[in-house]
Design a protein around this motif. Structure first.
Motif, mmCIF file in Angstrom:
data_model
loop_
_atom_site.group_PDB
_atom_site.id
_atom_site.type_symbol
_atom_site.label_atom_id
_atom_site.label_comp_id
_atom_site.label_asym_id
_atom_site.label_seq_id
_atom_site.Cartn_x
_atom_site.Cartn_y
_atom_site.Cartn_z
ATOM 1 N N LYS A 42 0.846 -1.182 0.000
ATOM 2 C CA LYS A 42 0.000 0.000 0.000
ATOM 3 C C LYS A 42 0.890 1.244 0.000
ATOM 4 C CE LYS A 42 -3.672 2.324 2.538
ATOM 5 N NZ LYS A 42 -4.537 2.307 3.746
ATOM 6 N N PRO A 43 0.631 2.192 -0.909
ATOM 7 C CA PRO A 43 1.511 3.363 -0.997
ATOM 8 C C PRO A 43 1.501 4.193 0.292
ATOM 9 C CG PRO A 43 0.091 3.197 -2.930
ATOM 10 C CD PRO A 43 -0.428 2.224 -1.925
ATOM 11 N N GLU A 44 2.662 4.744 0.616
ATOM 12 C CA GLU A 44 2.717 5.734 1.691
ATOM 13 C C GLU A 44 1.950 6.968 1.208
ATOM 14 O OE1 GLU A 44 6.907 6.533 2.622
ATOM 15 O OE2 GLU A 44 7.330 4.769 1.400
ATOM 16 N N THR A 45 1.247 7.618 2.106
ATOM 17 C CA THR A 45 0.412 8.756 1.722
ATOM 18 C C THR A 45 0.912 10.042 2.370
ATOM 19 O OG1 THR A 45 -1.520 7.333 1.455
ATOM 20 C CG2 THR A 45 -1.929 9.685 1.681
ATOM 21 N N TYR A 46 1.009 11.094 1.557
ATOM 22 C CA TYR A 46 1.456 12.408 2.016
ATOM 23 C C TYR A 46 0.470 13.465 1.536
ATOM 24 C CZ TYR A 46 5.828 9.892 2.742
ATOM 25 O OH TYR A 46 6.770 8.984 3.143
ATOM 26 N N ASP A 47 0.506 14.617 2.189
ATOM 27 C CA ASP A 47 -0.266 15.742 1.672
ATOM 28 C C ASP A 47 0.337 16.224 0.356
ATOM 29 O OD1 ASP A 47 -2.159 16.028 3.810
ATOM 30 O OD2 ASP A 47 -0.555 16.917 5.027
ATOM 31 N N VAL A 48 1.669 16.379 0.352
ATOM 32 C CA VAL A 48 2.371 16.926 -0.809
ATOM 33 C C VAL A 48 3.648 16.144 -1.058
ATOM 34 C CG1 VAL A 48 3.585 18.951 -1.722
ATOM 35 C CG2 VAL A 48 1.460 19.260 -0.442
ATOM 36 N N ILE A 49 3.918 15.871 -2.328
ATOM 37 C CA ILE A 49 5.213 15.317 -2.744
ATOM 38 C C ILE A 49 5.923 16.391 -3.560
ATOM 39 C CG2 ILE A 49 6.408 13.592 -4.135
ATOM 40 C CD1 ILE A 49 4.062 11.685 -3.601
ATOM 41 N N ILE A 50 7.162 16.696 -3.179
ATOM 42 C CA ILE A 50 7.979 17.675 -3.903
ATOM 43 C C ILE A 50 9.122 16.942 -4.571
ATOM 44 C CG2 ILE A 50 9.408 19.745 -3.725
ATOM 45 C CD1 ILE A 50 7.881 20.374 -1.092
ATOM 46 N N SER A 51 9.239 17.084 -5.886
ATOM 47 C CA SER A 51 10.365 16.514 -6.619
ATOM 48 C C SER A 51 11.376 17.616 -6.871
ATOM 49 C CB SER A 51 9.898 15.904 -7.940
ATOM 50 O OG SER A 51 11.004 15.385 -8.652
ATOM 51 N N GLY A 52 12.568 17.455 -6.307
ATOM 52 C CA GLY A 52 13.615 18.475 -6.454
ATOM 53 C C GLY A 52 14.087 18.956 -5.104
ATOM 54 N N VAL A 98 2.399 7.835 -7.196
ATOM 55 C CA VAL A 98 3.730 8.036 -7.763
ATOM 56 C C VAL A 98 4.573 6.783 -7.577
ATOM 57 C CG1 VAL A 98 5.880 9.320 -7.447
ATOM 58 C CG2 VAL A 98 3.702 10.535 -7.425
ATOM 59 N N THR A 99 5.244 6.363 -8.640
ATOM 60 C CA THR A 99 6.186 5.244 -8.559
ATOM 61 C C THR A 99 7.595 5.782 -8.738
ATOM 62 O OG1 THR A 99 4.560 3.728 -9.512
ATOM 63 C CG2 THR A 99 6.860 3.024 -9.533
ATOM 64 N N LEU A 100 8.492 5.365 -7.845
ATOM 65 C CA LEU A 100 9.876 5.824 -7.895
ATOM 66 C C LEU A 100 10.762 4.815 -8.609
ATOM 67 C CD1 LEU A 100 10.262 7.237 -4.268
ATOM 68 C CD2 LEU A 100 9.410 8.383 -6.318
ATOM 69 N N ASN A 101 11.922 5.276 -9.036
ATOM 70 C CA ASN A 101 12.869 4.410 -9.728
ATOM 71 C C ASN A 101 13.267 3.214 -8.871
ATOM 72 O OD1 ASN A 101 14.724 4.026 -12.064
ATOM 73 N ND2 ASN A 101 16.302 4.278 -10.505
ATOM 74 N N SER A 102 13.284 3.398 -7.568
ATOM 75 C CA SER A 102 13.644 2.321 -6.634
ATOM 76 C C SER A 102 12.545 1.279 -6.494
ATOM 77 C CB SER A 102 13.920 2.927 -5.256
ATOM 78 O OG SER A 102 12.751 3.559 -4.762
ATOM 79 N N GLY A 103 11.360 1.552 -7.047
ATOM 80 C CA GLY A 103 10.216 0.652 -6.899
ATOM 81 C C GLY A 103 9.266 1.079 -5.797
ATOM 82 N N ARG A 104 9.683 2.032 -5.003
ATOM 83 C CA ARG A 104 8.847 2.527 -3.910
ATOM 84 C C ARG A 104 7.625 3.245 -4.475
ATOM 85 N NH1 ARG A 104 11.706 6.004 0.934
ATOM 86 N NH2 ARG A 104 9.899 6.409 2.283
ATOM 87 N N LYS A 105 6.474 3.037 -3.849
ATOM 88 C CA LYS A 105 5.234 3.668 -4.291
ATOM 89 C C LYS A 105 4.707 4.583 -3.187
ATOM 90 C CE LYS A 105 3.901 -0.195 -7.290
ATOM 91 N NZ LYS A 105 4.093 0.523 -8.570
ATOM 92 N N ILE A 106 4.418 5.817 -3.559
ATOM 93 C CA ILE A 106 3.885 6.786 -2.604
ATOM 94 C C ILE A 106 2.737 7.543 -3.269
ATOM 95 C CG2 ILE A 106 6.041 7.026 -1.300
ATOM 96 C CD1 ILE A 106 6.689 9.504 -2.848
ATOM 97 N N SER A 107 1.901 8.183 -2.467
ATOM 98 C CA SER A 107 0.779 8.931 -3.029
ATOM 99 C C SER A 107 0.611 10.254 -2.292
ATOM 100 C CB SER A 107 -0.508 8.117 -2.954
ATOM 101 O OG SER A 107 -0.902 7.935 -1.610
ATOM 102 N N CYS A 108 -0.154 11.150 -2.903
ATOM 103 C CA CYS A 108 -0.329 12.476 -2.323
ATOM 104 C C CYS A 108 -1.582 13.126 -2.890
ATOM 105 C CB CYS A 108 0.885 13.355 -2.630
ATOM 106 S SG CYS A 108 1.152 13.594 -4.414
ATOM 107 N N ALA A 109 -1.950 14.259 -2.304
ATOM 108 C CA ALA A 109 -3.019 15.077 -2.862
ATOM 109 C C ALA A 109 -2.474 15.990 -3.957
ATOM 110 C CB ALA A 109 -3.680 15.917 -1.764
ATOM 111 N N LEU A 110 -1.176 16.395 -3.818
ATOM 112 C CA LEU A 110 -0.573 17.317 -4.778
ATOM 113 C C LEU A 110 0.895 16.978 -5.008
ATOM 114 C CD1 LEU A 110 -0.612 19.968 -6.467
ATOM 115 C CD2 LEU A 110 -0.018 21.190 -4.362
ATOM 116 N N LEU A 111 1.270 16.922 -6.279
ATOM 117 C CA LEU A 111 2.651 16.687 -6.681
ATOM 118 C C LEU A 111 3.226 17.994 -7.222
ATOM 119 C CD1 LEU A 111 5.071 14.817 -7.427
ATOM 120 C CD2 LEU A 111 3.860 14.314 -9.576
#
Length: 407
Positions: free
Chosen positions: A5-15, A150-163
């Motif tokens: 089950k993906p980890e859930t966050y309010d916001v995911i920031i790439s960078g 969101v799927t990461l290069n490592s295979g980790r799956k996470i989710s959010c309300a806003l990317l």
């Protein structure tokens, strides 16, 4: 509980650059749960070795950094800009800004990039609401009602309300989300380095405009200055290949001897100078911030400040939405951010574009107009104060953080 089950966050920031880290800290301080993802190993990039790069931070973004409790992390290494001296080449006519004319504090602050990164990284680690994921990057994004997976290069799956993409000018996420950009090439290269000089600069920044491009001398601590030196590509390429002694000889021709003997320190950097604006700032549950949304010519040192102003608005927008029980990634929420920031960014980008083209030529009538114009502005106090407030970032509808107020 379902497996994977993906980890859930309010916001995911790439960078995880200075814009991404500042945004993450500001949101986390206001109760949002953040995942911050960076391609490279951030801890490994925090060397104390001086690399020659620095940022100018205007007064309003400085207030934001102070309000977020970040400024103390590099305050001892910051150099206030007390005066700005602007000339067209070696014309005797000039425009002079002095903080005393406003009586509201320095016009800005100069901070070396290494000190900003180290201070922000420490602040990120102090925040329990930030999960730092590095080195890693996003390879897939899928939206569903109310969520972004969101799927990461490592295979980790996470989710959010806003990317959010804070990935800079070449943002991979911006391309992945189908947002196009418009680019203007100035046919100039910006050479960036830091110099040591004999005579105290007294906190004065100098901007000289030449047909080949602007030359800026920005004060740093301990009789040093950050240099932004713009030249046509072929000449810049030649300058960058010179020996240290020959490079310093060319530098002195532009710099002059008013601060005594001068020589460069640390590395030299060369950047092709372009401006770019994203066609859109948002897509479904996604938005751009900082250089991912806009990049401008460094003629007035406002690029980083535009990103900080984006941050102040986006933090206020998202925190308000969270408190009201709204959807952080909804079109309604993101429209407030876009409406607040896009016009300001576009006006400044186009203004810097016009200013660059106006000053980067040697047409005699235009050159005379430039020189006379600088002299006239300096003799009209209300107009001069208007330009000073623009330089400080204190003009227009400001979000709370840029006024030094907590959200």
């Amino acid at each position: 509980m379902k497996k994977n089950k993906p980890e859930t966050y309010d916001v995911i920031i790439s960078g995880g650059g200075v814009v991404g880290m500042t945004l993450a800290v500001g949101l986390a301080q206001n109760g949002l749960n953040i995942a911050l993802i960076e391609y490279d190993d951030m801890a490994a990039s925090l060397s104390d070795e001086f690399d020659g790069r620095s940022y100018a931070i205007s007064y309003a973004p400085y207030l934001m950094m102070r309000t977020l409790g970040l400024w103390d992390k590099w305050a001892k290494n910051a150099q206030p800009i007390n005066e700005i001296h602007i000339t067209d080449g070696h014309s005797p006519l000039f425009l002079h800004f002095d903080e005393k004319d406003l009586g509201e504090g320095p016009l800005g602050q100069m901070v070396e990039v290494r000190h900003l990164r180290q201070g922000l990284f420490a602040a990120v680690q102090e925040q329990k609401n930030i999960t730092l994921i590095t080195p890693d990057h996003i390879i897939d994004v899928k939206n569903s009602p109310g969520s972004c997976a969101v799927t990461l290069n490592s295979g980790r799956k996470i989710s959010c309300a806003l990317l959010i993409s804070a990935e800079g000018r070449k943002s991979p996420l911006r391309e992945m989300m189908g947002i196009n950009i418009k680019i203007w090439d100035y046919k100039q290269v910006g050479i960036v380095t830091t110099v040591a000089h004999e005579i105290d600069h007294a906190g004065t920044a100098y901007e000289r405009f030449y047909p080949s491009g602007p030359f800026a001398i920005l004060p740093l601590q301990n009789n040093r200055a950050s240099i932004v030196w713009c030249e046509p590509p072929e000449r810049a390429k030649t300058i960058m290949t010179l020996s240290d002694a020959a490079f310093d000889a060319e530098l002195r021709k532009k710099f002059g001897d008013f601060l005594g003997e001068v020589k460069h320190l640390g590395q030299r950097w060369a950047y092709p100078l372009t401006a770019q604006l994203a066609d859109d700032y948002t897509a479904a549950r996604f938005c751009l911030i900082g250089d991912a949304a806009h990049g401008i010519h460094p003629i007035a040192g406002q690029g980083f400040n535009l990103g900080l102003r984006d941050i102040a608005v986006l933090i206020e927008t998202l925190v308000d939405a969270k408190r009201l029980g709204g959807d952080l990634g909804s079109e309604f929420t993101l429209e407030r951010y876009v409406h607040w920031r896009r016009t300001d960014n576009n006006i400044l980008a186009l203004g810097m574009d016009g200013l660059t083209r106006f000053f980067s030529n040697d047409i005699t009538p235009v050159r005379l107009v430039r020189q006379i114009g600088l002299g006239i502005v300096g003799e009209i106090p209300p107009l001069k104060r208007f330009f000073m407030r623009h330089a400080r970032g204190t003009v227009g509808k400001l979000p709370k953080l840029l006024k030094g107020e907590k959200i």
